[in-house]
Scaffold this motif. Sequence first.
Motif, PDB file in Angstrom:
ATOM      1  N   VAL A 194      -9.216   9.742  -1.788  1.00 57.85           N
ATOM      2  CA  VAL A 194      -9.927  10.222  -0.609  1.00 57.85           C
ATOM      3  C   VAL A 194      -9.883  11.753  -0.559  1.00 57.85           C
ATOM      4  O   VAL A 194      -8.806  12.343  -0.479  1.00 57.85           O
ATOM      5  CB  VAL A 194      -9.301   9.650   0.683  1.00 57.85           C
TER       6      VAL A 194
ATOM      7  N   THR B 217      -4.703  10.985  -0.774  1.00 58.64           N
ATOM      8  CA  THR B 217      -5.619  11.743   0.076  1.00 58.64           C
ATOM      9  C   THR B 217      -5.236  13.219   0.096  1.00 58.64           C
ATOM     10  O   THR B 217      -4.092  13.587  -0.167  1.00 58.64           O
ATOM     11  CB  THR B 217      -5.587  11.226   1.527  1.00 58.64           C
TER      12      THR B 217
ATOM     13  N   VAL C 162      -9.512   2.882   4.691  1.00 58.86           N
ATOM     14  CA  VAL C 162      -8.550   2.085   3.930  1.00 58.86           C
ATOM     15  C   VAL C 162      -8.902   0.604   4.039  1.00 58.86           C
ATOM     16  O   VAL C 162      -8.812  -0.145   3.065  1.00 58.86           O
ATOM     17  CB  VAL C 162      -7.108   2.335   4.426  1.00 58.86           C
TER      18      VAL C 162
ATOM     19  N   ALA D 280     -11.558  -0.117   1.642  1.00 59.67           N
ATOM     20  CA  ALA D 280     -11.025  -0.104   0.282  1.00 59.67           C
ATOM     21  C   ALA D 280     -10.284  -1.405  -0.022  1.00 59.67           C
ATOM     22  O   ALA D 280     -10.409  -1.969  -1.110  1.00 59.67           O
ATOM     23  CB  ALA D 280     -10.098   1.094   0.093  1.00 59.67           C
TER      24      ALA D 280
ATOM     25  N   VAL E 159       0.866  -1.179   0.000  1.00 53.91           N
ATOM     26  CA  VAL E 159       0.000   0.000   0.000  1.00 53.91           C
ATOM     27  C   VAL E 159       0.902   1.227   0.000  1.00 53.91           C
ATOM     28  O   VAL E 159       1.788   1.361   0.848  1.00 53.91           O
ATOM     29  CB  VAL E 159      -0.939   0.029   1.221  1.00 53.91           C
TER      30      VAL E 159
ATOM     31  N   ALA F  94      -5.518   8.085   7.530  1.00 56.68           N
ATOM     32  CA  ALA F  94      -5.129   6.955   6.674  1.00 56.68           C
ATOM     33  C   ALA F  94      -3.789   6.382   7.119  1.00 56.68           C
ATOM     34  O   ALA F  94      -3.603   5.158   7.172  1.00 56.68           O
ATOM     35  CB  ALA F  94      -5.064   7.398   5.220  1.00 56.68           C
TER      36      ALA F  94
ATOM     37  N   LEU G 260      -2.025  -1.196  -3.810  1.00 56.30           N
ATOM     38  CA  LEU G 260      -3.072  -0.202  -3.658  1.00 56.30           C
ATOM     39  C   LEU G 260      -2.416   1.152  -3.399  1.00 56.30           C
ATOM     40  O   LEU G 260      -1.624   1.298  -2.467  1.00 56.30           O
ATOM     41  CB  LEU G 260      -3.995  -0.546  -2.489  1.00 56.30           C
ATOM     42  N   TYR G 261      -2.741   2.134  -4.229  1.00 59.94           N
ATOM     43  CA  TYR G 261      -2.283   3.503  -4.019  1.00 59.94           C
ATOM     44  C   TYR G 261      -3.387   4.270  -3.292  1.00 59.94           C
ATOM     45  O   TYR G 261      -4.524   4.330  -3.766  1.00 59.94           O
ATOM     46  CB  TYR G 261      -1.977   4.185  -5.355  1.00 59.94           C
ATOM     47  N   VAL G 262      -3.048   4.840  -2.144  1.00 62.60           N
ATOM     48  CA  VAL G 262      -3.997   5.633  -1.360  1.00 62.60           C
ATOM     49  C   VAL G 262      -3.592   7.096  -1.491  1.00 62.60           C
ATOM     50  O   VAL G 262      -2.543   7.506  -0.991  1.00 62.60           O
ATOM     51  CB  VAL G 262      -4.005   5.206   0.119  1.00 62.60           C
TER      52      VAL G 262
ATOM     53  N   LEU H 160       1.013   5.296   0.270  1.00 66.97           N
ATOM     54  CA  LEU H 160       0.241   6.437   0.749  1.00 66.97           C
ATOM     55  C   LEU H 160       0.921   7.731   0.310  1.00 66.97           C
ATOM     56  O   LEU H 160       2.136   7.884   0.447  1.00 66.97           O
ATOM     57  CB  LEU H 160       0.144   6.402   2.272  1.00 66.97           C
TER      58      LEU H 160
ATOM     59  N   PHE I  36      -7.195   4.181  -4.199  1.00 63.41           N
ATOM     60  CA  PHE I  36      -8.223   4.668  -3.283  1.00 63.41           C
ATOM     61  C   PHE I  36      -8.049   6.181  -3.189  1.00 63.41           C
ATOM     62  O   PHE I  36      -7.031   6.667  -2.683  1.00 63.41           O
ATOM     63  CB  PHE I  36      -8.056   4.000  -1.921  1.00 63.41           C
TER      64      PHE I  36
END
Length: 451
Positions: free
Chosen positions: A353, A431, A411, A414, A323, A439, A427-429, A325, A351
């Motif tokens: 946000v 925000t 998260v 997601a 992941v 997060a 997964l790229y988050v 962030l 994801f």
Amino acid sequence: MGARTALATGLGRLAHWGLHDVLHRSASQLPGRVALAVDPHAIAGLAPKLSQGSIVVCGTNGKTTTNNVLACAMEAAGYRVLCNREGANMAAGVAAALLPGRSADWAVMEADELSTVNIVPALRPRYLVLLNLFRDQLDRAGEIDHVQDTIASALAASPETVLVVCGDDPISMGVALRAREAGTRVLAFGIAEGLRLGADRVPEGAFCQACGAQLDYDYRTYAQLGAFRCPRGDFARPELDFWATGVRVGREGVSFDASGRTLPGKVRVCASFGGVYMVYNLLAAFVAASLAGVDGQTFQRALDGYHPENGRLQHFVVDGREVVLNLAKNPTGFNQNISLLLADEREKAAFLVINDDFNDGKDISWIWDVDFERLAGSPEALRVVAGGHRANDVQVRLKYAGIEAPIAGSVAEALEAISDLPRERPLYVLTNYSALWPAKAELERMGERHE
């Protein structure tokens, strides 16, 4: 130090002790607020404790990373440094960072662009590093010309400060033009070659700062940055004082050769975190470090040991899935994150946000300027999930880009939404401000840091 400043400092330190040592909470701002409430001139009163002076870093995107890399490099060179590493970049955050009882050689301070008018005249830094200027938080900051006016006014009130500016950014160079006319010394840095990468579809500062004509470009690196010139001949990218060549950008990170008129030769700079914008951030940190007396080998050694811990390009592993962030708070920041995501040739998920708290700005109409259509046209399979207070707005924007996105409240949700995807898919988050720390905290609870 006067009696009032001494009282303000004592009460600020007491507030820091109570927050940090007793309550185990962040003390990045409140102690500074206490100090400034007692003595509005506390920053100026504390500045003499710095034997070498200070460096202030500002700009729309990238100032936290640039500031922290710079502070690490200066510490690696043996300097004692005070720094607002947590990104508390208004006057209270700067005051809080200056409160510790120990003396220091340097302060390295990130400053919000609108707060420069309070911070710079009080701190009187030796250098102000201006990274870039983009539209951001329109309901708080207003249009770009207001931000330019604020920074120019801050420099006018601190005439001994040298402006270290991104020469590739015409909007930042608009500030430099005004500052130079007022007698400020200006040093420009930039990328001295075309990168042969697809430029963003929605550039912002595409007009001459002198006459308003549309700028011509020999090449653009991203957004409005690049080798620009006015067709009427009255505004152009300046002759660079420091520059990057041999630029390499990929999923594994960035590297480039840093050179300068006052440097003995090229220095290869390499980092394991990437994006074209990171080349500018690291070049700016390298330039400021060099001006403070840090040699290239020491800078690279500090960079080798630097690992983001503030939610910017942090990597985690949750149940075997990587992941990533990162902060994305305006059109340019999002577009650069999209470029970074697309540079990852693996199949992946994202994801997105978006909140609308005070520090984000209530006006989120800027999401329509983000080039989400590039995600829809990605040759690799991509799953997108929307989140945040304005998840429905994000969902609608993505629908117009041709992307169907379910909504997730966290998260964890997601990750559940993409649980059918192989664990090899990251997964790229992405925000904005107020969603970043929740997060980050959630990922730290669920997974483990991955360097």
